[in-house]
Design a protein around this motif. Structure first.
Motif, PDB file in Angstrom:
ATOM      1  N   ALA A 119      33.340  24.874  41.987  1.00 24.02           N
ATOM      2  CA  ALA A 119      32.228  24.868  41.021  1.00 24.02           C
ATOM      3  C   ALA A 119      31.677  26.273  40.832  1.00 24.02           C
ATOM      4  O   ALA A 119      31.386  26.699  39.706  1.00 24.02           O
ATOM      5  CB  ALA A 119      31.131  23.903  41.489  1.00 24.02           C
ATOM      6  N   LEU A 120      31.547  27.024  41.918  1.00 21.59           N
ATOM      7  CA  LEU A 120      31.064  28.403  41.836  1.00 21.59           C
ATOM      8  C   LEU A 120      32.038  29.259  41.041  1.00 21.59           C
ATOM      9  O   LEU A 120      31.631  30.049  40.179  1.00 21.59           O
ATOM     10  CB  LEU A 120      30.891  28.977  43.253  1.00 21.59           C
ATOM     11  N   LEU A 121      33.309  29.093  41.283  1.00 21.78           N
ATOM     12  CA  LEU A 121      34.318  29.857  40.556  1.00 21.78           C
ATOM     13  C   LEU A 121      34.279  29.561  39.062  1.00 21.78           C
ATOM     14  O   LEU A 121      34.377  30.467  38.234  1.00 21.78           O
ATOM     15  CB  LEU A 121      35.722  29.585  41.125  1.00 21.78           C
ATOM     16  N   ALA A 122      34.107  28.296  38.708  1.00 25.12           N
ATOM     17  CA  ALA A 122      34.041  27.921  37.296  1.00 25.12           C
ATOM     18  C   ALA A 122      32.846  28.599  36.611  1.00 25.12           C
ATOM     19  O   ALA A 122      32.897  28.939  35.425  1.00 25.12           O
ATOM     20  CB  ALA A 122      33.931  26.399  37.153  1.00 25.12           C
ATOM     21  N   GLU A 123      31.790  28.835  37.386  1.00 19.94           N
ATOM     22  CA  GLU A 123      30.600  29.500  36.859  1.00 19.94           C
ATOM     23  C   GLU A 123      30.787  31.017  36.779  1.00 19.94           C
ATOM     24  O   GLU A 123      30.428  31.646  35.792  1.00 19.94           O
ATOM     25  CB  GLU A 123      29.435  29.168  37.781  1.00 19.94           C
ATOM     26  N   LEU A 124      31.372  31.610  37.818  1.00 21.02           N
ATOM     27  CA  LEU A 124      31.529  33.071  37.884  1.00 21.02           C
ATOM     28  C   LEU A 124      32.671  33.597  37.010  1.00 21.02           C
ATOM     29  O   LEU A 124      32.601  34.699  36.490  1.00 21.02           O
ATOM     30  CB  LEU A 124      31.774  33.529  39.334  1.00 21.02           C
ATOM     31  N   ALA A 125      33.735  32.815  36.926  1.00 22.90           N
ATOM     32  CA  ALA A 125      34.919  33.230  36.156  1.00 22.90           C
ATOM     33  C   ALA A 125      35.344  32.050  35.288  1.00 22.90           C
ATOM     34  O   ALA A 125      36.314  31.367  35.581  1.00 22.90           O
ATOM     35  CB  ALA A 125      36.039  33.663  37.087  1.00 22.90           C
ATOM     36  N   PRO A 126      34.586  31.781  34.192  1.00 18.95           N
ATOM     37  CA  PRO A 126      34.830  30.586  33.378  1.00 18.95           C
ATOM     38  C   PRO A 126      36.221  30.511  32.770  1.00 18.95           C
ATOM     39  O   PRO A 126      36.678  29.440  32.412  1.00 18.95           O
ATOM     40  CB  PRO A 126      33.757  30.634  32.285  1.00 18.95           C
ATOM     41  N   ASP A 127      36.907  31.640  32.649  1.00 17.02           N
ATOM     42  CA  ASP A 127      38.260  31.603  32.082  1.00 17.02           C
ATOM     43  C   ASP A 127      39.235  30.994  33.059  1.00 17.02           C
ATOM     44  O   ASP A 127      40.394  30.774  32.738  1.00 17.02           O
ATOM     45  CB  ASP A 127      38.771  33.011  31.762  1.00 17.02           C
ATOM     46  N   ALA A 128      38.779  30.768  34.274  1.00 19.68           N
ATOM     47  CA  ALA A 128      39.669  30.264  35.331  1.00 19.68           C
ATOM     48  C   ALA A 128      40.254  28.922  34.962  1.00 19.68           C
ATOM     49  O   ALA A 128      39.572  28.069  34.418  1.00 19.68           O
ATOM     50  CB  ALA A 128      38.894  30.155  36.641  1.00 19.68           C
ATOM     51  N   SER A 129      41.503  28.781  35.298  1.00 19.38           N
ATOM     52  CA  SER A 129      42.138  27.479  35.039  1.00 19.38           C
ATOM     53  C   SER A 129      42.215  26.680  36.293  1.00 19.38           C
ATOM     54  O   SER A 129      42.027  27.165  37.363  1.00 19.38           O
ATOM     55  CB  SER A 129      43.533  27.691  34.461  1.00 19.38           C
ATOM     56  N   GLN A 163      33.665  43.940  35.145  1.00 23.77           N
ATOM     57  CA  GLN A 163      33.343  44.031  36.570  1.00 23.77           C
ATOM     58  C   GLN A 163      33.702  42.711  37.256  1.00 23.77           C
ATOM     59  O   GLN A 163      33.373  41.641  36.761  1.00 23.77           O
ATOM     60  CB  GLN A 163      31.851  44.316  36.719  1.00 23.77           C
ATOM     61  N   VAL A 164      34.369  42.817  38.383  1.00 28.81           N
ATOM     62  CA  VAL A 164      34.723  41.632  39.165  1.00 28.81           C
ATOM     63  C   VAL A 164      33.529  41.276  40.039  1.00 28.81           C
ATOM     64  O   VAL A 164      33.047  42.115  40.802  1.00 28.81           O
ATOM     65  CB  VAL A 164      35.966  41.907  40.039  1.00 28.81           C
ATOM     66  N   PRO A 165      33.013  40.044  39.922  1.00 28.98           N
ATOM     67  CA  PRO A 165      31.871  39.672  40.761  1.00 28.98           C
ATOM     68  C   PRO A 165      32.267  39.627  42.235  1.00 28.98           C
ATOM     69  O   PRO A 165      33.407  39.303  42.571  1.00 28.98           O
ATOM     70  CB  PRO A 165      31.473  38.289  40.250  1.00 28.98           C
ATOM     71  N   GLU A 166      31.323  39.959  43.096  1.00 27.23           N
ATOM     72  CA  GLU A 166      31.565  39.907  44.536  1.00 27.23           C
ATOM     73  C   GLU A 166      30.690  38.838  45.162  1.00 27.23           C
ATOM     74  O   GLU A 166      29.491  38.775  44.899  1.00 27.23           O
ATOM     75  CB  GLU A 166      31.282  41.259  45.186  1.00 27.23           C
ATOM     76  N   VAL A 167      31.317  38.001  45.980  1.00 29.58           N
ATOM     77  CA  VAL A 167      30.617  36.914  46.664  1.00 29.58           C
ATOM     78  C   VAL A 167      30.709  37.150  48.163  1.00 29.58           C
ATOM     79  O   VAL A 167      31.778  37.461  48.691  1.00 29.58           O
ATOM     80  CB  VAL A 167      31.237  35.537  46.304  1.00 29.58           C
ATOM     81  N   LEU A 168      29.576  37.002  48.835  1.00 26.25           N
ATOM     82  CA  LEU A 168      29.513  37.128  50.286  1.00 26.25           C
ATOM     83  C   LEU A 168      29.089  35.790  50.869  1.00 26.25           C
ATOM     84  O   LEU A 168      28.057  35.240  50.491  1.00 26.25           O
ATOM     85  CB  LEU A 168      28.489  38.208  50.679  1.00 26.25           C
ATOM     86  N   PHE A 169      29.912  35.262  51.781  1.00 28.76           N
ATOM     87  CA  PHE A 169      29.589  34.031  52.493  1.00 28.76           C
ATOM     88  C   PHE A 169      29.100  34.408  53.885  1.00 28.76           C
ATOM     89  O   PHE A 169      29.763  35.169  54.592  1.00 28.76           O
ATOM     90  CB  PHE A 169      30.816  33.128  52.614  1.00 28.76           C
ATOM     91  N   VAL A 170      27.951  33.862  54.288  1.00 28.16           N
ATOM     92  CA  VAL A 170      27.359  34.210  55.577  1.00 28.16           C
ATOM     93  C   VAL A 170      27.016  32.951  56.362  1.00 28.16           C
ATOM     94  O   VAL A 170      26.389  32.032  55.829  1.00 28.16           O
ATOM     95  CB  VAL A 170      26.061  35.030  55.388  1.00 28.16           C
TER      96      VAL A 170
END
Length: 139
Positions: free
Chosen positions: A129-139, A6-13
């Protein structure tokens, strides 16, 4: 395709969805390259995106000219795994089971591009930092 995680969904408000939340959404979408679904919204959306924000993002090669402020809805919040608020206070609906983060950042409204850049750069740091947490495989 059903075997894909599942791809996480982030909402910025933010209040107007014309500055901080637009920058955050564009930066996360850019860095995530499809590994995270990104949305932004405002509790009281403006008519247009702040021109200094558009200019500051263009400096990074990110084009916000086709974007527009969007209203915050309960459905948008329900669809998100992570909701990041930026100064919308009590106007942001809270649903159980969602992860909420409140990023205290200056509002770029009425500021020149020179003052928007540090806000943009801080948002970029937090988004990475959020991306590294949500998708740790990220380069």
């Amino acid at each position: 395709m059903s075997d894909e995680p599942q791809v996480p969904e982030v909402l910025f408000v933010c209040v107007h969805n014309a500055g901080r939340s637009q920058m955050a959404a564009a930066l996360l979408d850019h860095h995530a390259a499809g590994r995270v679904r990104v949305r932004s919204a405002g509790s009281a959306p403006a008519d247009t995106i702040n021109t200094a924000v558009v200019d500051a993002m263009a400096e990074l090669g990110l084009d916000l000219t086709g974007e527009h402020p969007k209203p915050l809805t309960g459905d948008t919040v329900k669809a998100a795994d992570v909701v990041i608020t930026m100064g919308c206070g009590d106007a942001c609906p809270v649903f159980p089971g969602k992860r909420y983060l409140d990023w205290q950042l200056p509002d770029p409204a009425g500021r020149p591009v020179a003052e928007v850049r540090p806000i943009r750069d801080e948002i970029d740091r937090r988004v990475r930092a959020l991306l590294a947490e949500l998708a740790p495989d990220a380069s």
